[in-house]
Design a protein around this motif. Structure first.
Motif, PDB file in Angstrom:
ATOM      1  N   GLY A 115       2.728  -3.176   0.494  1.00  0.00           N
ATOM      2  CA  GLY A 115       2.416  -1.756   0.465  1.00  0.00           C
ATOM      3  C   GLY A 115       0.923  -1.559   0.647  1.00  0.00           C
ATOM      4  N   LEU A 116       0.518  -0.425   1.184  1.00  0.00           N
ATOM      5  CA  LEU A 116      -0.899  -0.191   1.436  1.00  0.00           C
ATOM      6  C   LEU A 116      -1.693  -0.183   0.137  1.00  0.00           C
ATOM      7  CD1 LEU A 116      -0.856   2.587   4.193  1.00  0.00           C
ATOM      8  CD2 LEU A 116      -1.627   0.227   4.434  1.00  0.00           C
ATOM      9  N   PRO A 117      -2.904  -0.744   0.153  1.00  0.00           N
ATOM     10  CA  PRO A 117      -3.749  -0.702  -1.047  1.00  0.00           C
ATOM     11  C   PRO A 117      -4.234   0.716  -1.302  1.00  0.00           C
ATOM     12  CG  PRO A 117      -4.991  -1.567   0.821  1.00  0.00           C
ATOM     13  CD  PRO A 117      -3.568  -1.407   1.289  1.00  0.00           C
ATOM     14  N   SER A 118      -4.803   0.906  -2.487  1.00  0.00           N
ATOM     15  CA  SER A 118      -5.331   2.220  -2.835  1.00  0.00           C
ATOM     16  C   SER A 118      -6.806   2.103  -3.192  1.00  0.00           C
ATOM     17  CB  SER A 118      -4.566   2.819  -4.016  1.00  0.00           C
ATOM     18  OG  SER A 118      -4.854   2.113  -5.220  1.00  0.00           O
ATOM     19  N   THR A 119      -7.534   3.156  -2.918  1.00  0.00           N
ATOM     20  CA  THR A 119      -8.953   3.195  -3.278  1.00  0.00           C
ATOM     21  C   THR A 119      -9.117   3.055  -4.788  1.00  0.00           C
ATOM     22  OG1 THR A 119      -9.435   4.602  -1.374  1.00  0.00           O
ATOM     23  CG2 THR A 119     -11.049   4.582  -3.167  1.00  0.00           C
ATOM     24  N   ARG A 120      -8.225   3.680  -5.547  1.00  0.00           N
ATOM     25  CA  ARG A 120      -8.313   3.615  -7.006  1.00  0.00           C
ATOM     26  C   ARG A 120      -8.233   2.173  -7.496  1.00  0.00           C
ATOM     27  NH1 ARG A 120      -4.826   3.291 -11.337  1.00  0.00           N
ATOM     28  NH2 ARG A 120      -5.551   4.319 -13.264  1.00  0.00           N
ATOM     29  N   ASN A 121      -7.273   1.398  -6.980  1.00  0.00           N
ATOM     30  CA  ASN A 121      -7.158   0.011  -7.413  1.00  0.00           C
ATOM     31  C   ASN A 121      -8.388  -0.799  -7.037  1.00  0.00           C
ATOM     32  OD1 ASN A 121      -4.738   0.149  -8.756  1.00  0.00           O
ATOM     33  ND2 ASN A 121      -3.508  -0.544  -7.023  1.00  0.00           N
ATOM     34  N   SER A 122      -8.916  -0.571  -5.848  1.00  0.00           N
ATOM     35  CA  SER A 122     -10.121  -1.294  -5.435  1.00  0.00           C
ATOM     36  C   SER A 122     -11.278  -1.017  -6.387  1.00  0.00           C
ATOM     37  CB  SER A 122     -10.514  -0.913  -4.009  1.00  0.00           C
ATOM     38  OG  SER A 122      -9.581  -1.421  -3.077  1.00  0.00           O
ATOM     39  N   LEU A 123     -11.415   0.230  -6.797  1.00  0.00           N
ATOM     40  CA  LEU A 123     -12.478   0.579  -7.744  1.00  0.00           C
ATOM     41  C   LEU A 123     -12.264  -0.112  -9.090  1.00  0.00           C
ATOM     42  CD1 LEU A 123     -12.738   4.389  -6.931  1.00  0.00           C
ATOM     43  CD2 LEU A 123     -14.558   2.699  -6.586  1.00  0.00           C
ATOM     44  N   LEU A 124     -11.010  -0.129  -9.560  1.00  0.00           N
ATOM     45  CA  LEU A 124     -10.714  -0.780 -10.829  1.00  0.00           C
ATOM     46  C   LEU A 124     -10.949  -2.278 -10.748  1.00  0.00           C
ATOM     47  CD1 LEU A 124      -7.429   1.077 -11.885  1.00  0.00           C
ATOM     48  CD2 LEU A 124      -9.682   1.282 -12.955  1.00  0.00           C
ATOM     49  N   TRP A 125     -10.524  -2.905  -9.668  1.00  0.00           N
ATOM     50  CA  TRP A 125     -10.714  -4.348  -9.522  1.00  0.00           C
ATOM     51  C   TRP A 125     -12.196  -4.709  -9.512  1.00  0.00           C
ATOM     52  CZ3 TRP A 125      -6.837  -4.706  -4.852  1.00  0.00           C
ATOM     53  CH2 TRP A 125      -5.529  -4.532  -5.346  1.00  0.00           C
ATOM     54  N   ALA A 126     -12.978  -3.910  -8.811  1.00  0.00           N
ATOM     55  CA  ALA A 126     -14.417  -4.175  -8.766  1.00  0.00           C
ATOM     56  C   ALA A 126     -15.040  -4.008 -10.148  1.00  0.00           C
ATOM     57  CB  ALA A 126     -15.091  -3.251  -7.757  1.00  0.00           C
ATOM     58  N   ASP A 127     -14.585  -3.009 -10.889  1.00  0.00           N
ATOM     59  CA  ASP A 127     -15.152  -2.735 -12.208  1.00  0.00           C
ATOM     60  C   ASP A 127     -14.803  -3.818 -13.222  1.00  0.00           C
ATOM     61  OD1 ASP A 127     -16.460  -0.868 -14.159  1.00  0.00           O
ATOM     62  OD2 ASP A 127     -14.436  -0.854 -15.018  1.00  0.00           O
ATOM     63  N   ARG A 128     -13.672  -4.487 -13.048  1.00  0.00           N
ATOM     64  CA  ARG A 128     -13.170  -5.427 -14.045  1.00  0.00           C
ATOM     65  C   ARG A 128     -13.509  -6.884 -13.762  1.00  0.00           C
ATOM     66  NH1 ARG A 128      -7.179  -2.492 -14.525  1.00  0.00           N
ATOM     67  NH2 ARG A 128      -7.926  -0.657 -15.697  1.00  0.00           N
ATOM     68  N   THR A 129     -14.336  -7.129 -12.744  1.00  0.00           N
ATOM     69  CA  THR A 129     -14.657  -8.507 -12.370  1.00  0.00           C
ATOM     70  C   THR A 129     -16.165  -8.693 -12.247  1.00  0.00           C
ATOM     71  OG1 THR A 129     -14.297  -7.851 -10.055  1.00  0.00           O
ATOM     72  CG2 THR A 129     -12.484  -8.969 -11.179  1.00  0.00           C
ATOM     73  N   PRO A 130     -16.649  -9.928 -12.407  1.00  0.00           N
ATOM     74  CA  PRO A 130     -18.082 -10.196 -12.268  1.00  0.00           C
ATOM     75  C   PRO A 130     -18.573  -9.960 -10.842  1.00  0.00           C
ATOM     76  CG  PRO A 130     -16.938 -12.022 -13.355  1.00  0.00           C
ATOM     77  CD  PRO A 130     -15.885 -11.121 -12.800  1.00  0.00           C
ATOM     78  N   GLU A 131     -19.870  -9.836 -10.701  1.00  0.00           N
ATOM     79  CA  GLU A 131     -20.456  -9.520  -9.392  1.00  0.00           C
ATOM     80  C   GLU A 131     -20.156 -10.588  -8.349  1.00  0.00           C
ATOM     81  OE1 GLU A 131     -24.590  -8.693  -9.684  1.00  0.00           O
ATOM     82  OE2 GLU A 131     -24.313  -6.841 -10.826  1.00  0.00           O
ATOM     83  N   ASP A 132     -20.026 -11.856  -8.775  1.00  0.00           N
ATOM     84  CA  ASP A 132     -19.817 -12.917  -7.789  1.00  0.00           C
ATOM     85  C   ASP A 132     -18.341 -13.270  -7.602  1.00  0.00           C
ATOM     86  OD1 ASP A 132     -19.389 -14.091 -10.224  1.00  0.00           O
ATOM     87  OD2 ASP A 132     -20.619 -15.869  -9.840  1.00  0.00           O
ATOM     88  N   PHE A 133     -17.440 -12.441  -8.102  1.00  0.00           N
ATOM     89  CA  PHE A 133     -16.006 -12.673  -7.931  1.00  0.00           C
ATOM     90  C   PHE A 133     -15.587 -12.216  -6.539  1.00  0.00           C
ATOM     91  CE2 PHE A 133     -11.460 -11.841  -8.523  1.00  0.00           C
ATOM     92  CZ  PHE A 133     -11.071 -12.957  -9.238  1.00  0.00           C
ATOM     93  N   ARG A 134     -14.519 -12.849  -5.992  1.00  0.00           N
ATOM     94  CA  ARG A 134     -14.032 -12.500  -4.656  1.00  0.00           C
ATOM     95  C   ARG A 134     -12.530 -12.211  -4.678  1.00  0.00           C
ATOM     96  NH1 ARG A 134     -18.697 -12.576  -4.318  1.00  0.00           N
ATOM     97  NH2 ARG A 134     -20.062 -13.708  -2.885  1.00  0.00           N
ATOM     98  N   PHE A 135     -12.143 -11.182  -3.931  1.00  0.00           N
ATOM     99  CA  PHE A 135     -10.737 -10.882  -3.680  1.00  0.00           C
ATOM    100  C   PHE A 135     -10.445 -11.157  -2.207  1.00  0.00           C
ATOM    101  CE2 PHE A 135     -11.714  -8.176  -7.309  1.00  0.00           C
ATOM    102  CZ  PHE A 135     -10.562  -8.252  -8.095  1.00  0.00           C
ATOM    103  N   ASP A 136      -9.486 -12.039  -1.930  1.00  0.00           N
ATOM    104  CA  ASP A 136      -8.958 -12.193  -0.582  1.00  0.00           C
ATOM    105  C   ASP A 136      -7.732 -11.284  -0.487  1.00  0.00           C
ATOM    106  OD1 ASP A 136     -10.905 -14.030  -0.121  1.00  0.00           O
ATOM    107  OD2 ASP A 136      -9.575 -15.741   0.164  1.00  0.00           O
ATOM    108  N   VAL A 137      -7.760 -10.336   0.422  1.00  0.00           N
ATOM    109  CA  VAL A 137      -6.731  -9.282   0.473  1.00  0.00           C
ATOM    110  C   VAL A 137      -5.811  -9.522   1.660  1.00  0.00           C
ATOM    111  CG1 VAL A 137      -6.312  -6.815   0.636  1.00  0.00           C
ATOM    112  CG2 VAL A 137      -8.319  -7.659  -0.608  1.00  0.00           C
ATOM    113  N   LYS A 138      -4.521  -9.585   1.387  1.00  0.00           N
ATOM    114  CA  LYS A 138      -3.533  -9.837   2.429  1.00  0.00           C
ATOM    115  C   LYS A 138      -3.270  -8.567   3.228  1.00  0.00           C
ATOM    116  CE  LYS A 138       0.592 -12.714   2.734  1.00  0.00           C
ATOM    117  NZ  LYS A 138       1.668 -13.343   1.921  1.00  0.00           N
ATOM    118  N   ALA A 139      -3.282  -8.670   4.537  1.00  0.00           N
ATOM    119  CA  ALA A 139      -3.064  -7.504   5.394  1.00  0.00           C
ATOM    120  C   ALA A 139      -1.641  -6.974   5.244  1.00  0.00           C
ATOM    121  CB  ALA A 139      -3.339  -7.862   6.853  1.00  0.00           C
TER     122      ALA A 139
END
Length: 304
Positions: free
Chosen positions: A51-75
């Motif tokens: 399913g398509l990602p959401s801007t809200r989830n991206s904001l939450l994921w960024a807020d809940r992880t350290p600055e040097d954390f990485r998300f690999d996102v499946k198309a």
């Protein structure tokens, strides 16, 4: 030497959540991600395929992880040519897909809109420096040849500026007589080739080759070595506990990849109970510098 980041292909998989790996008090959505990010420096988001990602989830994921954390996102499946049911689409786009029986070529505007929404939803991750790669996993039907190469080029044009990684499910791309052509194509596209570990006894088995086609990223995905690949339930297909001997086969390859790419992402997809996190921890230990055991703190900054 590039930064070697080791993690898993999901932090929300039901089997992992029910395994007891998450400690008490860290089992809600926020607690799980914060705990995961304290143990590993990278994770794959596989829900965005379904399913398509959401801007809200991206904001939450960024807020809940350290600055040097990485998300690999499946198309999203529609972007890679997989069959996509209308139920996977945003509600306002479902009638269009239904009307054309899932054939996006009948309505190019629909595909344009899906690409635009997918990219916009990832902007908070990219802006926060959390976006690793966008993983384009192409279906087994995409066999090597001119039409497939043209399709890949169109995908790359639409994904201009994104850190793109490509995993092929048709084994022909990485068979000996086609390795050079595939490597050249992905290098031209500045797309990271995804190396795959899987059972090697099936007609659909993808060879475990590991070329580096981008100076920015290289990716390895460990799917397990279960002969039920392609059949049965998800748990049956991916059920496998890696031995240290199996993981050790990859150590020279991963180190060689790190000599050529800025970041190497090593991701475990053997998602049954806590098998993926145990394999990731074992790989971290194997890649630790001689005489210095890996620690969780070290892992948070990569193994390379």
């Amino acid at each position: 030497m590039g930064d070697i980041r080791i993690g898993t292909c999901s932090w929300t998989d039901k089997a992992l959540v029910s395994s007891g790996w998450y400690p008490a008090g860290r089992r809600d959505a926020e607690g799980r991600l914060r705990h995961y990010a304290s143990q590993f420096p990278v994770v794959e988001v596989d829900a965005t395929y379904y399913g398509l990602p959401s801007t809200r989830n991206s904001l939450l994921w960024a807020d809940r992880t350290p600055e040097d954390f990485r998300f690999d996102v499946k198309a999203f499946s529609l972007l890679t040519g997989h069959p996509t049911p209308p139920s996977a689409m945003p509600a306002d786009l479902r009638p269009v897909l239904t009307r054309h029986r899932g054939r996006t070529e009948a309505d190019p505007g629909l595909l344009d809109e899906v690409w635009a929404r997918f990219g916009a939803a990832l902007e908070p991750l990219r802006g926060a420096g959390r976006l690793g790669t966008v993983l384009f996993q192409f279906p087994p039907q995409l066999a090597p040849g001119r039409p497939a190469a043209a399709f890949l080029r169109r995908c790359r044009e639409r994904a201009a500026g994104w850190p793109m990684a490509v995993e092929f499910r048709h084994p022909g791309w990485w068979r000996e007589d086609h390795i050079a052509a595939t490597t050249a194509l992905l290098t031209e596209l500045d797309a990271a080739a995804v190396a795959v570990d899987m059972v090697q006894t099936l007609p659909a088995s993808v060879p475990p080759v590991a070329p580096v086609t981008s100076s920015q990223f290289a990716v390895v995905r460990f799917h397990g070595r279960n002969s039920a690949w392609g059949t049965g339930t998800k748990e049956e297909r991916f059920r496998h506990s890696y031995t240290r001997e199996e993981l050790s086969e990859w150590i020279p390859r991963i180190r060689a990849m790190a000599e050529q790419a800025r970041e190497v992402h090593v991701l475990f997809n053997n998602c049954c109970a806590d098998a993926s996190v145990r394999a990731a921890q074992s790989m971290r230990q194997l890649l630790a510098p001689p005489g210095r055991p890996a620690t969780e703190a070290e892992d948070a900054h990569g193994a390379g």
